[in-house]
Design an enzyme around this catalytic site. Structure first.
Site, PDB file in Angstrom:
ATOM      1  N   PHE A  73      33.907 -34.507  45.066  1.00 31.82           N
ATOM      2  CA  PHE A  73      34.825 -33.735  45.792  1.00 31.82           C
ATOM      3  C   PHE A  73      35.395 -34.762  47.052  1.00 31.82           C
ATOM      4  CE2 PHE A  73      32.536 -30.396  43.995  1.00 31.82           C
ATOM      5  CZ  PHE A  73      33.631 -29.587  43.239  1.00 31.82           C
ATOM      6  N   HIS A  74      35.653 -35.886  46.737  1.00 30.90           N
ATOM      7  CA  HIS A  74      36.022 -37.092  47.478  1.00 30.90           C
ATOM      8  C   HIS A  74      36.891 -38.172  46.738  1.00 30.90           C
ATOM      9  CE1 HIS A  74      31.740 -38.406  47.455  1.00 30.90           C
ATOM     10  NE2 HIS A  74      32.224 -39.510  47.183  1.00 30.90           N
ATOM     11  N   ALA A  75      37.216 -39.227  47.546  1.00 31.81           N
ATOM     12  CA  ALA A  75      37.967 -40.389  47.021  1.00 31.81           C
ATOM     13  C   ALA A  75      37.409 -41.320  48.008  1.00 31.81           C
ATOM     14  CB  ALA A  75      39.321 -40.431  46.862  1.00 31.81           C
TER      15      ALA A  75
END
Ligand code: TYD
Length: 140
Positions: free
Chosen positions: A49-51
């Site tokens: 749930f991130h970049a």
């Protein structure tokens, strides 16, 4: 240009077992600066749930399986990782989520940069706002 790519991992199998090889700038298209793995995920747990602004990574499920969702703001992909002879290259500026970990899953990650909490974008809308041609630094 694909920011997410499935890569094959050289795996040598003989009567004694399996040996998988990862070489910087060869089968892994960046200099490996960091290696980590995650294991022991409980049923129903998802991660990611991130970049990352700069970091590129290669994910290899060395045991068990998991499902990886990626999104480069234009294309969403879903890849099942269930073999140690498959790697998933995720370049910078790609949103990722990992789901459906098997109980025995060990997910190894090769990373192009040292750990830097400032490199994370943890809000999906911020990620979309930050995506621009200038942010897409890895032109592999
Ligand atoms: P995180 O990147 O959020 O894991 P995931 O993407 O699998 O959900 O990392 C979890 C925690 O571990 C977080 O507190 C940051 C820390 N961490 C490090 O200290 N060094 C590292 O190299 C990594 C990948 C994480």
């Amino acid at each position: 240009m694909d920011r997410v790519k499935e890569l094959s991992v050289t795996t040598i199998e003989d009567g004694r077992g399996e040996l998988s090889v990862f070489e910087s700038m060869k089968s892994v298209p960046f200099e490996i600066k960091r290696v980590y793995y995650i294991k022991g995920m409980q049923a129903g747990i998802s991660r990611g749930f991130h970049a990352h602004r700069k970091l590129s990574q290669m994910l290899i499920c060395i045991q068990g399986s998991c499902r990886v969702l990626t999104d480069d703001a234009f294309t969403k992909k879903e890849v099942i990782l269930s073999s140690n002879s498959k790697g998933l290259l995720i370049k910078n500026m790609v949103w990722r989520e990992m789901h459906d970990f098997s109980q025995d899953c060990i997910l190894m990650v090769l990373a192009s940069e040292l750990y830097d909490s400032e490199d994370y974008i943890c809000d999906y809308n911020c990620f979309l706002n930050e995506v621009s041609p200038a942010s897409l630094t890895m032109s592999l």
